[in-house]
Design an enzyme around this catalytic site. Structure first.
Site, PDB file in Angstrom:
ATOM      1  N   ARG A  61      -2.776  10.376   6.524  1.00  0.00           N
ATOM      2  CA  ARG A  61      -2.945   8.974   6.906  1.00  0.00           C
ATOM      3  C   ARG A  61      -2.460   8.048   5.799  1.00  0.00           C
ATOM      4  NH1 ARG A  61      -6.835   4.929   5.890  1.00  0.00           N
ATOM      5  NH2 ARG A  61      -8.351   6.242   4.818  1.00  0.00           N
ATOM      6  N   GLN A 120      -7.910  14.442   4.043  1.00  0.00           N
ATOM      7  CA  GLN A 120      -7.234  13.654   3.014  1.00  0.00           C
ATOM      8  C   GLN A 120      -8.025  13.600   1.714  1.00  0.00           C
ATOM      9  OE1 GLN A 120      -6.493   9.102   3.347  1.00  0.00           O
ATOM     10  NE2 GLN A 120      -4.499  10.102   3.416  1.00  0.00           N
ATOM     11  N   GLU A 153      -7.041   2.077  -3.138  1.00  0.00           N
ATOM     12  CA  GLU A 153      -5.598   2.036  -3.339  1.00  0.00           C
ATOM     13  C   GLU A 153      -5.122   0.603  -3.623  1.00  0.00           C
ATOM     14  OE1 GLU A 153      -3.567   4.813  -0.806  1.00  0.00           O
ATOM     15  OE2 GLU A 153      -2.100   3.283  -0.296  1.00  0.00           O
ATOM     16  N   HIS A 191      -8.168  11.530  -1.583  1.00  0.00           N
ATOM     17  CA  HIS A 191      -7.697  10.238  -2.095  1.00  0.00           C
ATOM     18  C   HIS A 191      -7.412  10.364  -3.587  1.00  0.00           C
ATOM     19  CE1 HIS A 191      -7.564   6.009  -3.118  1.00  0.00           C
ATOM     20  NE2 HIS A 191      -7.604   5.700  -1.843  1.00  0.00           N
ATOM     21  N   ARG A 239      -0.591   9.304  -0.017  1.00  0.00           N
ATOM     22  CA  ARG A 239      -1.745   9.851  -0.737  1.00  0.00           C
ATOM     23  C   ARG A 239      -1.641  11.347  -0.989  1.00  0.00           C
ATOM     24  NH1 ARG A 239      -6.527   6.372   2.222  1.00  0.00           N
ATOM     25  NH2 ARG A 239      -5.987   4.446   1.142  1.00  0.00           N
ATOM     26  N   LEU A 262     -15.060   5.917  -4.480  1.00  0.00           N
ATOM     27  CA  LEU A 262     -13.651   5.537  -4.366  1.00  0.00           C
ATOM     28  C   LEU A 262     -13.314   4.289  -5.181  1.00  0.00           C
ATOM     29  CD1 LEU A 262     -11.034   6.043  -2.477  1.00  0.00           C
ATOM     30  CD2 LEU A 262     -11.801   3.948  -1.400  1.00  0.00           C
ATOM     31  N   HIS A 268     -11.715  12.288   1.154  1.00  0.00           N
ATOM     32  CA  HIS A 268     -11.815  10.897   1.588  1.00  0.00           C
ATOM     33  C   HIS A 268     -11.816  10.694   3.093  1.00  0.00           C
ATOM     34  CE1 HIS A 268     -11.399   6.602   1.378  1.00  0.00           C
ATOM     35  NE2 HIS A 268     -10.201   6.606   1.929  1.00  0.00           N
ATOM     36  N   PHE A 289       0.853  -1.185   0.000  1.00  0.00           N
ATOM     37  CA  PHE A 289       0.000   0.000   0.000  1.00  0.00           C
ATOM     38  C   PHE A 289       0.886   1.231   0.000  1.00  0.00           C
ATOM     39  CE2 PHE A 289      -4.666   0.524   1.244  1.00  0.00           C
ATOM     40  CZ  PHE A 289      -5.094  -0.479   0.409  1.00  0.00           C
TER      41      PHE A 289
HETATM   42  C1  LIG Z   1     -15.016   4.180   0.387  1.00  0.00           C
HETATM   43  C2  LIG Z   1     -14.053   4.066   1.525  1.00  0.00           C
HETATM   44  C3  LIG Z   1     -13.070   3.088   1.503  1.00  0.00           C
HETATM   45  C4  LIG Z   1     -12.169   2.978   2.551  1.00  0.00           C
HETATM   46  N1  LIG Z   1     -11.208   2.006   2.502  1.00  0.00           N
HETATM   47  C5  LIG Z   1     -10.365   1.859   3.553  1.00  0.00           C
HETATM   48  C6  LIG Z   1      -9.415   0.804   3.573  1.00  0.00           C
HETATM   49  O1  LIG Z   1      -9.344  -0.024   2.681  1.00  0.00           O
HETATM   50  N2  LIG Z   1      -8.580   0.723   4.630  1.00  0.00           N
HETATM   51  C7  LIG Z   1      -8.627   1.606   5.667  1.00  0.00           C
HETATM   52  O2  LIG Z   1      -7.851   1.471   6.608  1.00  0.00           O
HETATM   53  N3  LIG Z   1      -9.547   2.604   5.687  1.00  0.00           N
HETATM   54  C8  LIG Z   1     -10.408   2.741   4.662  1.00  0.00           C
HETATM   55  N4  LIG Z   1     -11.333   3.748   4.682  1.00  0.00           N
HETATM   56  C9  LIG Z   1     -11.496   4.553   5.898  1.00  0.00           C
HETATM   57  C10 LIG Z   1     -12.257   3.731   6.937  1.00  0.00           C
HETATM   58  O3  LIG Z   1     -13.148   2.868   6.308  1.00  0.00           O
HETATM   59  C11 LIG Z   1     -13.035   4.598   7.908  1.00  0.00           C
HETATM   60  O4  LIG Z   1     -12.222   5.610   8.417  1.00  0.00           O
HETATM   61  C12 LIG Z   1     -13.542   3.751   9.075  1.00  0.00           C
HETATM   62  O5  LIG Z   1     -14.197   2.602   8.617  1.00  0.00           O
HETATM   63  C13 LIG Z   1     -14.443   4.555   9.966  1.00  0.00           C
HETATM   64  O6  LIG Z   1     -14.999   3.691  10.912  1.00  0.00           O
HETATM   65  P1  LIG Z   1     -15.789   4.261  12.139  1.00  0.00           P
HETATM   66  O7  LIG Z   1     -16.228   3.099  12.957  1.00  0.00           O
HETATM   67  O8  LIG Z   1     -14.987   5.307  12.805  1.00  0.00           O
HETATM   68  O9  LIG Z   1     -17.065   5.007  11.506  1.00  0.00           O
HETATM   69  P2  LIG Z   1     -18.238   4.511  10.511  1.00  0.00           P
HETATM   70  O10 LIG Z   1     -18.001   3.182   9.950  1.00  0.00           O
HETATM   71  O11 LIG Z   1     -18.470   5.634   9.584  1.00  0.00           O
HETATM   72  O12 LIG Z   1     -19.466   4.375  11.490  1.00  0.00           O
HETATM   73  C14 LIG Z   1     -20.081   5.485  12.086  1.00  0.00           C
HETATM   74  C15 LIG Z   1     -21.244   5.010  12.930  1.00  0.00           C
HETATM   75  O13 LIG Z   1     -21.710   6.083  13.715  1.00  0.00           O
HETATM   76  C16 LIG Z   1     -23.101   6.126  13.681  1.00  0.00           C
HETATM   77  N5  LIG Z   1     -23.505   7.516  13.904  1.00  0.00           N
HETATM   78  C17 LIG Z   1     -23.031   8.622  13.281  1.00  0.00           C
HETATM   79  N6  LIG Z   1     -23.654   9.709  13.767  1.00  0.00           N
HETATM   80  C18 LIG Z   1     -24.520   9.285  14.710  1.00  0.00           C
HETATM   81  C19 LIG Z   1     -25.457   9.925  15.563  1.00  0.00           C
HETATM   82  N7  LIG Z   1     -25.654  11.247  15.537  1.00  0.00           N
HETATM   83  N8  LIG Z   1     -26.188   9.161  16.406  1.00  0.00           N
HETATM   84  C20 LIG Z   1     -26.032   7.824  16.434  1.00  0.00           C
HETATM   85  N9  LIG Z   1     -25.160   7.170  15.631  1.00  0.00           N
HETATM   86  C21 LIG Z   1     -24.422   7.889  14.795  1.00  0.00           C
HETATM   87  C22 LIG Z   1     -23.498   5.573  12.331  1.00  0.00           C
HETATM   88  O14 LIG Z   1     -24.772   5.021  12.388  1.00  0.00           O
HETATM   89  C23 LIG Z   1     -22.425   4.500  12.126  1.00  0.00           C
HETATM   90  O15 LIG Z   1     -22.855   3.301  12.698  1.00  0.00           O
HETATM   91  C24 LIG Z   1     -12.246   3.865   3.641  1.00  0.00           C
HETATM   92  C25 LIG Z   1     -13.240   4.829   3.673  1.00  0.00           C
HETATM   93  C26 LIG Z   1     -14.128   4.943   2.621  1.00  0.00           C
HETATM   94  C27 LIG Z   1     -15.157   6.032   2.684  1.00  0.00           C
END
Ligand SMILES: Cc1cc2nc3c(=O)[nH]c(=O)nc-3n(C[C@H](O)[C@H](O)[C@H](O)COP(=O)(O)OP(=O)(O)OC[C@H]3O[C@@H](n4cnc5c(N)ncnc54)[C@H](O)[C@@H]3O)c2cc1C
Length: 559
Positions: free
Chosen positions: A373, A228, A243, A230, A274, A240, A338, A115
């Protein structure tokens, strides 16, 4: 009233990992989520998760930590980075033992792909659907432990009693009632802020709710200017293309068919970090070597078999949006918003400045990503710091008696929401949101300068003013997404102001913050985190938090 020892706000990877850790530790834990956990944005993560397993080549947790430090442009806190890199192999094994299916090498060991910005191939993956596979694994664990999930509960505010976190107020989207969810410890895991920009790779739900809620409750946000972009998002819809494509060997081409990255990163080429790749692409486009504002991602030489085995989703996403099949055609791409390196300020255990309040995952700023990142580190952060914050929360509540439960915040939130529903005459909130999106996308993009950033700050002041009278049309109770959209827009405006103010204040170029008027990194002045305090209008900034160093002093960063 709902009452638990620990409440986790958010059901993505960080939230579910925290909840499983708390449940395994015997705590009474619940998850509050505005949507079903497996619909969280984490499920869109494609490329993989980093850990120095060394299955394909020699690697070490120290190498992993160094790559993060360098990737962060020396702004990441090195103690937190080392903790993350050291815990990574254990967490991969933990996931594996709970049924997470990783892709394999022929001899059965977990496969790892290269990566960007990484010295070794250390990104573990499940084809190109890694986030979804881990998300379902954790969901099974939640079910196994019978963790209570308050689904379609939208948190609106943090309760603070006697200076301690005491749970949240949440809007029950099915009934339209506000409810008090009281808890001795609250863990925010609400994900990113992508929807602050006009185009983003993030889901519609990535609206920075937790960041804004914490900020309003008096917890500072940190390093918000570091957004960031992407390198490979689809021109058509901002979606997206992981990568992983470049990890598997895809090329970036300009209009002349030139692999231009080696001009900018002679050693790493397409696999530079990135920030470097996005700036290179944008420079190619600005200097007239793009086509219709794009450059190309070329997978053709990988061959049909490899594309179908390792990158099937990427091919499908491109096919759906552009009608072009990556097996035989280069795909037009450009840099897209991103990820948020910044977020709720925490220490290396996920604790914030308010006792009993934690943050983990993308909404938090620990800080392990600093100014930029590396791919594969965000999924890792959610898992490592989800678990760590839960362990810390369990220890915190042990010695604690009952926290005070009062309906103060519930009442003030009820008044606020009644006030919103009673309003009429102003602009509808999607129009205000769109203006905010455009201010940021036009002025706080890959390259920034004083004039553009001042325009952004000013434009966002006007947006905040307009937001005071914006309205919702739907006044009904059941599943009022007009109202939740309104609340999200308000959250996003707080966050947009922090991003613009931070980018204007930081007169240097570091990682994702590239100032054309201050093109150099300035370690004398700017080896500090930016902290943002809520004032109800423009944020107040301070730069009192120093970067933590353990082993690595800043040097020139090249790839
Ligand atoms: C398309 C894409 C591809 C990616 N690919 C990679 C990868 O390959 N490798 C990598 O390391 N990272 C990757 N990333 C980044 C990574 O996926 C995210 O940073 C990470 O998954 C975020 O996880 P999280 O649990 O913090 O939040 P999220 O998965 O966004 O979850 C947020 C949660 O909070 C809840 N929530 C939000 N607001 C409220 C509220 N007001 N009240 C109650 N609940 C709420 C939502 O319901 C949800 O359940 C990618 C990101 C994207 C967008």
């Amino acid at each position: 009233m709902i009452k638990h020892d620990i409440v986790v706000v958010g059901g993505g990877l960080a939230g579910m990992r925290a909840a499983v850790e708390a449940a395994e530790g015997g705590a009474d834990v619940a998850v509050v989520s505005k949507m079903h956990p497996v619909r969280s944005h984490s499920g869109a993560a494609q490329g993989g998760i980093n850990a120095a397993l060394g299955n394909r080549e020699d690697d070490s947790t120290e190498n992993h930590a160094f790559d993060c430090v360098k990737g962060s442009d020396y702004l990441g806190d090195q103690d937190a980075i080392e903790a993350m890199a050291e815990d990574a192999p254990r967490q991969i094994v933990w996931l594996e033992h709970r049924g997470c299916i990783f892709s394999r090498m022929p001899d059965g060991r977990i496969a790892q792909r290269p990566f960007g910005g990484a010295g070794s191939a250390r990104t573990c993956y499940s084809a190109d659907v890694t986030g979804l596979v881990i998300l379902h694994t954790l969901w099974e664990q939640l079910e196994r432990f019978g963790v209570k999930v308050y689904e379609e509960y939208f948190a609106t505010a943090l309760c603070v009693e006697d200076g301690m976190g005491a749970g949240v107020v949440a809007y029950n989207m099915r009934s339209g009632e506000l409810e008090l969810v009281s808890a001795k410890a609250t863990i925010f895991a609400t994900g990113g802020l992508g929807r602050v920009y006009a185009k983003t790779t993030n889901s519609y739900a990535s609206t920075a709710d937790g960041m804004a809620i914490a900020y309003r409750a008096g917890i500072p946000l940190m390093d918000m200017e570091f957004v960031q972009f992407h390198p490979t998002s689809l021109k058509e819809n901002g979606v997206l293309l992981s990568e992983a494509a470049r990890g598997e060997g895809a090329y970036l081409l300009n209009k002349d068919g030139e692999r231009f990255m080696f001009k900018y990163a002679p050693n790493k080429g397409e696999l530079a970090s990135r920030d470097v790749v996005s700036r290179a692409e944008w420079t190619e486009i600005l200097e007239g070597r793009g086509v219709d504002g794009c450059v190309f991602l070329d997978l053709r030489h990988l061959g049909r078999e490899k594309i179908l085995e390792r990158l099937p989703q990427i091919r499908e996403l491109a096919l759906d949006a552009t009608g072009k099949d990556a097996i035989d055609t280069p795909i037009p791409i450009l840099p897209g918003m991103h990820y948020a390196m910044g977020g709720i300020e925490t220490d290396k255990f996920g604790a914030t400045r308010i006792p009993g309040v934690y943050a983990a995952g993308e909404c938090a700023c620990v800080s392990v990503h600093g100014a930029n990142r590396l791919g594969g580190n965000s999924l890792l952060e959610t898992i490592v710091f989800g678990a760590r914050s839960a362990r810390h929360a369990i220890a915190y509540i042990k010695g604690l008696g009952d926290v005070r439960v009062s309906e103060r915040t519930l009442k003030s939130e009820q008044d606020r929401i009644d006030g919103i529903l009673a309003r009429s005459g102003g602009e509808r909130h999607p129009a205000v949101r769109k203006r905010m999106n455009n201010v940021l996308s036009d002025n706080v993009f890959i390259f920034r300068d004083d004039a553009g950033l001042k325009k952004a700050v000013e434009g966002l002041r006007e947006v905040r003013e307009a937001a005071k009278s914006m309205t919702v049309m739907d006044k009904s109770k059941t599943f009022n997404t007009d109202l939740t959209g309104f609340l999200e827009t308000e959250f996003l405006i707080d966050i947009a102001q922090c991003i613009a103010a931070g980018a204007l204040a930081r007169t240097e170029s570091r990682g994702a913050q590239a100032r054309t008027d201050f093109p150099e990194r300035d370690d004398e002045k700017w080896l500090v985190h930016s902290l943002f305090h809520n004032t109800g209008a423009d944020p107040r900034l301070d730069f009192t938090r120093k970067v933590t160093f353990t082993k690595w002093q800043p040097t020139v960063r090249t790839y």
